[in-house]
Design a protein around this motif. Structure first.
Motif, PDB file in Angstrom:
ATOM      1  N   SER A  91       7.282   9.173  -7.571  1.00 54.43           N
ATOM      2  CA  SER A  91       7.911   8.226  -8.500  1.00 54.43           C
ATOM      3  C   SER A  91       9.078   7.471  -7.872  1.00 54.43           C
ATOM      4  CB  SER A  91       8.359   8.898  -9.809  1.00 54.43           C
ATOM      5  OG  SER A  91       9.505   9.704  -9.645  1.00 54.43           O
TER       6      SER A  91
ATOM      7  N   GLN B  58       0.822  -1.211   0.000  1.00 51.97           N
ATOM      8  CA  GLN B  58       0.000   0.000   0.000  1.00 51.97           C
ATOM      9  C   GLN B  58       0.853   1.256   0.000  1.00 51.97           C
ATOM     10  OE1 GLN B  58      -3.202   0.266   2.964  1.00 51.97           O
ATOM     11  NE2 GLN B  58      -2.720   2.426   3.261  1.00 51.97           N
TER      12      GLN B  58
ATOM     13  N   ASP C 161       1.467  -3.212 -11.969  1.00 50.75           N
ATOM     14  CA  ASP C 161       0.272  -2.499 -11.530  1.00 50.75           C
ATOM     15  C   ASP C 161      -0.050  -1.375 -12.521  1.00 50.75           C
ATOM     16  OD1 ASP C 161      -1.172  -0.230 -10.055  1.00 50.75           O
ATOM     17  OD2 ASP C 161      -1.289  -1.857  -8.576  1.00 50.75           O
ATOM     18  N   PRO C 162      -1.248  -1.350 -13.103  1.00 52.77           N
ATOM     19  CA  PRO C 162      -1.597  -0.345 -14.109  1.00 52.77           C
ATOM     20  C   PRO C 162      -1.457   1.093 -13.617  1.00 52.77           C
ATOM     21  CG  PRO C 162      -3.209  -2.120 -14.093  1.00 52.77           C
ATOM     22  CD  PRO C 162      -2.332  -2.338 -12.900  1.00 52.77           C
ATOM     23  N   GLU C 163      -1.822   1.354 -12.355  1.00 51.67           N
ATOM     24  CA  GLU C 163      -1.733   2.708 -11.838  1.00 51.67           C
ATOM     25  C   GLU C 163      -0.282   3.153 -11.679  1.00 51.67           C
ATOM     26  OE1 GLU C 163      -4.792   3.813  -8.733  1.00 51.67           O
ATOM     27  OE2 GLU C 163      -5.030   1.636  -8.726  1.00 51.67           O
ATOM     28  N   VAL C 164       0.567   2.242 -11.271  1.00 53.85           N
ATOM     29  CA  VAL C 164       1.988   2.560 -11.141  1.00 53.85           C
ATOM     30  C   VAL C 164       2.590   2.867 -12.509  1.00 53.85           C
ATOM     31  CG1 VAL C 164       4.260   1.641 -10.510  1.00 53.85           C
ATOM     32  CG2 VAL C 164       2.297   1.246  -9.014  1.00 53.85           C
TER      33      VAL C 164
ATOM     34  N   LYS D 118       3.063   1.651  -3.175  1.00 51.80           N
ATOM     35  CA  LYS D 118       2.286   2.108  -4.332  1.00 51.80           C
ATOM     36  C   LYS D 118       2.009   3.598  -4.246  1.00 51.80           C
ATOM     37  CE  LYS D 118      -1.931   1.218  -6.990  1.00 51.80           C
ATOM     38  NZ  LYS D 118      -3.070   0.311  -7.194  1.00 51.80           N
TER      39      LYS D 118
ATOM     40  N   LYS E 239       0.989   3.855 -15.178  1.00 54.17           N
ATOM     41  CA  LYS E 239       0.410   5.078 -15.725  1.00 54.17           C
ATOM     42  C   LYS E 239       1.134   6.301 -15.167  1.00 54.17           C
ATOM     43  CE  LYS E 239      -3.924   7.678 -16.127  1.00 54.17           C
ATOM     44  NZ  LYS E 239      -5.371   7.722 -15.773  1.00 54.17           N
ATOM     45  N   ALA E 240       1.475   6.251 -13.883  1.00 59.84           N
ATOM     46  CA  ALA E 240       2.166   7.373 -13.253  1.00 59.84           C
ATOM     47  C   ALA E 240       3.624   7.463 -13.683  1.00 59.84           C
ATOM     48  CB  ALA E 240       2.075   7.251 -11.733  1.00 59.84           C
ATOM     49  N   ASN E 241       4.211   6.314 -14.025  1.00 55.64           N
ATOM     50  CA  ASN E 241       5.631   6.258 -14.386  1.00 55.64           C
ATOM     51  C   ASN E 241       5.803   5.382 -15.617  1.00 55.64           C
ATOM     52  OD1 ASN E 241       6.795   7.433 -11.667  1.00 55.64           O
ATOM     53  ND2 ASN E 241       5.327   5.855 -11.088  1.00 55.64           N
TER      54      ASN E 241
ATOM     55  N   THR F  55       3.151   6.535  -7.032  1.00 58.17           N
ATOM     56  CA  THR F  55       2.116   7.132  -7.885  1.00 58.17           C
ATOM     57  C   THR F  55       1.707   8.554  -7.553  1.00 58.17           C
ATOM     58  OG1 THR F  55       0.406   6.104  -6.500  1.00 58.17           O
ATOM     59  CG2 THR F  55       1.108   4.882  -8.445  1.00 58.17           C
TER      60      THR F  55
END
Length: 420
Positions: A337, A325, A348-351, A328, A353-355, A332
């Motif tokens: 970063s 948790q 992880d898609p969110e990770v 991540k 997307k952020a990087n 993000t």
């Protein structure tokens, strides 16, 4: 309503007291990650009923280590949790808590094995990985396009050619513009940069895995001499005083075409006040003449002071902060970063997307060149400083590359003595 709130507050306080709530003091480092560390610790404190105090350590890695060593030498219990560079476990292991068995093996198995191994000294788990690093090349996507380049440089020679052309063009309107910035200040940051040059040129890793001193060779000498030739050509004279933040300041203000730095700089470069927001590319560091690219393994970890009076709570805090948790969140949230040490987060898609560069450069992060802290054990700090001194002498034109590595080899033999 007030009575109910008061009752709830007293109940929470009573439960915290029954659970043996304590105040844990944590070394949160400095710079961009300090506030993020505080936020994560406060989430843990709210969850557990404990309270937290925060220590802001020196931004310079060498100064940070010196402060920790000073406190441990005094057997001070003031700081419960220390933030530890990847190369410090061997230096500090005797005075830190052995976390083996106290942190479940099921949790440790999720981290990159190499980083867990780096935190293990003579079978003792000194620290738990929190985030990992490797040197990266940052570049201005708009300027590469402007000057006719379709891709970032693949070799250091290409970087020099591209930096010269871009610098010459941009200086027509901005005399402060420079081609390339890196961390040239004498200390651990320079050790990381210079190791990348030496390894990329085929000059080894200062001391090999068996403990043999290998730095006295023509390729290592060539690497240091080549880096010195950049200064006052594509790199400002002041780079010999730059650390990570000073290099980032030049690049983020729009005054450099290329920068060597760690992954944390990417998110900061996308911040609202960044002059290069939306104009930054990230790539692997360039290769040397033999075609090999090298990035120094970095990263930070959390360990417990052996003199802490709150060891159980400190270990619980470490487990919380290094869990999925919190890792991540650190990967993000805007301005973060921080590279996770948990392998699953790289899918992880969110990770991602952020990087966006995390996926394409995963090989850089997982196959980075380790500093010789393992084979040199408790003498690593002396080895690193001697190497940084040698590199600094070349950058400052006080010695040639060959003279520097020859003298360094003699100095390392003295440090080694009868053995590491």
């Amino acid at each position: 309503m007030k009575k109910l709130l008061l009752t709830a507050s007293l109940t929470a306080a009573a439960l915290a007291a029954q659970a043996g709530a304590v105040t844990v003091t944590i070394d949160c480092g400095a710079g961009p990650g300090y506030d993020l560390c505080k936020e994560g610790v406060n989430r843990w404190a709210k969850k557990t009923g404990n309270t937290a105090k925060f220590f802001e350590s020196p931004n310079n890695s060498t100064d940070h280590l010196g402060l920790i060593q000073q406190q441990l030498a005094a057997k001070s219990p003031d700081i419960d949790v220390y933030l530890l560079d990847i190369v410090w476990p061997g230096l500090l292991s005797d005075q830190l808590v052995d976390l083996k068995g106290k942190v479940p093996a099921s949790e440790l198995s999720g981290h990159f094995k190499g980083i867990v191994d780096a935190n293990t000294v003579n079978g003792k788990l000194v620290a738990v990985p929190w985030w990992t690093d490797a040197g990266l090349l940052y570049y201005r996507t708009d300027l590469l396009k402007k000057y006719g380049y379709n891709a970032p440089p693949r070799t250091w020679a290409e970087l020099v050619t591209m930096a010269r052309k871009i610098q010459a063009g941009e200086r027509k309107t901005s005399k402060a513009f420079t081609g390339f910035v890196f961390q040239g200040r004498n200390g651990e940051s320079l050790t990381c940069n210079a190791l990348e040059w030496v390894a990329a040129f085929g000059g080894g890793t200062i001391v090999d895995d068996s403990g043999k001193i290998t730095v006295n060779n023509p390729r290592a000498a060539q690497a240091l001499g080549t880096a010195a030739s950049w200064i006052r050509d594509i790199t400002p004279a002041g780079v010999i005083a730059y650390d990570e933040e000073q290099a980032r300041g030049v690049f983020q203000s729009g005054n450099a075409a290329f920068m060597r730095n760690w992954p944390y700089a990417w998110a900061l470069g996308q911040s609202a006040d960044s002059r290069v927001r939306g104009k930054i590319g990230v790539a692997a560091l360039p290769a040397g003449p033999g075609g090999r690219a090298a990035a120094t393994l970095g990263g930070w970890n959390l360990g417990v002071n052996g003199y802490s009076k709150n060891q159980a709570a400190a270990i619980d805090l470490i487990r919380y902060l290094t869990g999925p948790q919190e890792q991540k969140i650190r990967a993000t949230v805007p301005g973060a970063s921080f590279n996770p040490t948990l392998q699953a987060l790289y899918k992880d898609p969110e990770v991602l997307k952020a990087n966006p560069f995390f996926g394409s450069l995963l090989g850089v992060f997982t196959n980075a060149v380790a500093r010789p802290s393992g084979p040199t054990k408790g003498k690593y700090n002396q080895v690193s400083q001697a190497f940084a001194n040698a590199a600094s002498s070349v950058l400052n034109r006080k010695a040639t590359g060959q003279a520097a590595v020859t003298q360094l080899s003699t100095e390392l033999a003295r440090i080694k003595g009868r053995g590491w």
